[in-house]
Design a protein around this motif. Structure first.
Motif: not given
Length: 650
Positions: A370-379, A456-472
């Motif tokens: 939800g953070a990836i697809t809803e909070t940041f919906a407009n990418k 590739v991995i879709g935003p609805e397909d992230i898991s507890r083991i592979v996901y976007p990292g926190l660049w910040k």
């Protein structure tokens, strides 16, 4: 550094080596001392040393990953990752264990804050007698209020008397303790100390990163806002120690919402040396650390282990190191490519590196879908997603002395150094991603799309083991050179604590809750200042190239005419995702269960891409963390008194 331990309110006080100030420098110089005695505070050197030590104590809270976990895991932003231990599992409140006084890890805050509070008491008590100016003493007032504000939000009412009297410097071990109520903590110490700080602190920082009038104004606005919500109590969340939600001065919640608004506008109009950065990317770009938008940070440095507070080459994970950024870094080093289209050697194409895009993997925490697809919906237009996450993992094998001009990746297509090996897509594609049943050729279960050389991995397909990292929060050093640097070391970047941008969102939230706005500063206008900035692109992290686009008009036009609290919270998440704000935002507004009561994420094995809906059990008592067991064990009180001292439910 050498340490001397003294029990205060039954808490072990750790002085971070006594520090002294150099009159010829604009940075804090730390001088280790073999011993420290309370009488030292009755000297000018001791008082100045106590003030300086307060900046050092920030490293024991901010960047400390286990405390960081308590501020993010269990919210709509973050859940536990594949490698999470009990410290992280229980904070998710999703059936992986119960939060207890032993493992909530709020002990990190309790111990560090009370040590510093007693130091502040000593400084304030002795400063005038030894000739310290009100301007310098005001730094101690700020820090005492700062720590008490953290404590009261986290635990409810907490002790003001450490054993020597209310807000007095304590020098003797004390085995009993009495908790004050929430209104007492705010009105007896937080508000008056911050008002004193605003009156006496300088506009320009005394030293680099030093406390300023603007910083004190921001924290008083935050304190007024939080206290106003506490008085309002819209969802009847219990408080402890039990007390009527009545302000001792007879003011209602709306009065304090108005105070928060007025102070925020004053901060915006009187910024001193602070200002918003031109783009969201610029705020968190490590090469631009300590910029004009950052009001306060726990500092580190790459130039000296002593001033950094820890090793520059290795860290096992513990304060005062800044290692929070490891927690949401998945093990990208598992990625594999081949030296030939068919029959080649399989090698690691993304090596562990101390780049801001990479860093040391721990996989303890993960973003929710939800953070990836809803909070940041407009990418496409809103730059804050791109300025928050690492979404493209690029080949860096030459830095590991692998002599290959190209490697072969998805669809057996060639990739060169710097090309994307794995990309997290912004949107779920119209055509199906072909995922393997397990690790696949990528070795991490990533999928392929026709014609693309990157997995590739879709935003609805992230898991507890592979996901976007926190660049910040990724690491950065200027002395890395052309190799992989020191990826096992803790970050030598400052950990940001307070930003000028928050004035706008505090003021907007106060208006939503009934504050009367001034012309030009309505909730929508305030929010739109940050949304306009979010539309300005100066760099594209995903493409790793400069980008000059401006979608300010589009983003501001899409802002609702009527702003509500949920919209404010969504904007706060877009601005401050993963920075340690979220749990406090949700408990302040009493929206924790509504917003984070369930979330989606796929499983913990490579190849897991089927999202699961997880329900959390967020009971009202969880809005306060338990008093840490380390404190309970040091109290010599009756069983009934101990029961009454602990927050209910624990």
């Amino acid at each position: 550094m050498n340490y001397k331990k003294t029990k205060l309110v039954t808490i072990s006080t750790v002085m971070l080596g006594l520090f002294t100030l150099s009159c010829s420098s604009d940075i804090l110089e730390e001088t280790p001392r073999a011993t420290y005695e309370p009488g030292f505070f009755r000297t000018e050197t001791g008082v100045i040393g106590g003030i300086t030590s307060m900046y050092g104590h920030l490293r024991n809270i901010y960047g400390q990953a286990y405390f960081y976990n308590t501020t993010e895991t269990g919210t709509d932003e973050v859940t536990y990752g594949q490698s999470a231990d009990q410290n992280f599992l229980v904070m998710d409140v999703s059936g992986q264990g119960n939060i207890t006084p032993q493992d909530s890890r709020a002990d990190v805050l309790w111990t560090a804050a009370y040590s510093n509070i007693n130091t502040a008491n000593g400084v304030i008590e002795n400063a005038a007698e030894v000739g310290i100016s009100p301007m310098l003493t005001a730094e101690a007032n700020f820090f005492r209020a700062f720590d008490y504000f953290l404590l009261v939000q986290t635990f409810g009412g907490v002790p003001l008397d450490l054993g020597a009297g209310e807000l007095m410097f304590n020098t003797n071990p004390t085995r009993t303790s009495v908790r004050n109520t929430v209104p007492e903590v705010y009105t007896r110490v937080i508000f008056p100390d911050l008002l004193t700080a605003i009156e006496n602190l300088p506009t320009q920082p005394r030293v680099t990163g030093g406390a300023t009038q603007t910083l004190a104004r921001l924290y008083l606005a935050k304190a007024y806002l939080t206290y106003a919500w506490w008085l309002d109590n819209p969802n009847n969340i219990p408080t402890y120690p039990e007390t009527n939600r009545i302000d001792p001065d007879g003011n209602d919640a709306r009065f304090y919402f108005q105070q928060a608004y007025d102070l925020s506008i004053e901060g915006i109009e009187n910024p001193g040396p602070f200002a918003l950065q031109e783009s969201f990317f610029a705020i968190n770009n490590a090469a631009n650390d300590r910029n004009s938008e950052i009001l306060f940070y726990a500092d580190h440095t790459e130039t000296s282990e002593f001033y950094n507070g820890g090793s520059l080459t290795y860290s096992s994970g513990g304060a005062p190191d800044n290692f929070a950024g490891w927690m949401m870094t998945w093990n990208y080093t598992n990625l594999r490519s081949s030296t030939a289209p068919v029959g080649g050697d399989i090698i690691g194409s993304v090596q562990r590196e101390d780049s801001q895009f990479l860093g040391r993997p721990w996989t303890r925490m993960a973003p929710t879908i939800g953070a990836i697809t809803e909070t940041f919906a407009n990418k496409d237009q809103d730059s804050r997603y791109d300025g928050t996450f690492t979404t493209a993992y690029r080949g860096n094998w030459p830095k590991a002395q692998v002599d290959q001009t190209v490697l072969y990746n998805a669809n057996n297509l060639p990739v060169a150094p710097g090309d994307a090996i794995l990309t997290f897509l912004d949107e779920q594609p119209g055509e199906n991603i072909v995922y393997p049943d397990d690790q696949g050729n990528s070795n991490v279960g990533a999928g392929v799309l026709p014609g693309r050389a990157d997995y590739v991995i879709g935003p609805e397909d992230i898991s507890r083991i592979v996901y976007p990292g926190l660049w910040k929060l990724g690491p950065y050093r200027t002395n890395t050179g052309d190799d992989l640097g020191q990826p096992n070391a803790a970050s030598t970047r400052p950990f940001n604590i307070a930003k000028f941008s928050e004035f706008y969102l505090i003021a907007a939230e106060a208006v939503v809750k009934g504050a009367s706005p001034e012309g030009g500063y309505t909730a929508r206008e305030l929010v739109n200042v940050l949304r306009a900035r979010a539309g300005v692109w100066t760099f594209d992290n995903k493409e790793n190239e400069e980008r000059n686009d401006d979608f300010s008009e589009q983003l501001t036009s899409e802002t609702p005419s009527a702003i509500d609290i949920n919209y404010i919270l969504a904007e706060r998440s877009r601005e401050y995702y993963g920075e340690g704000y979220r749990w406090y935002d949700l408990i302040r507004t009493q929206k924790w269960e509504e917003i984070a009561g369930s979330y989606e994420i796929a499983g913990s094995q490579f190849g897991d891409h089927e999202a699961q809906t997880i329900t959390r059990s967020i009971e009202p008592y969880l809005y306060l963390r338990p008093i840490p067991q380390i404190q309970m064990d040091r109290l010599d009180m009756s069983p009934a008194e101990l029961t009454n001292y602990q927050n209910p439910g624990y």
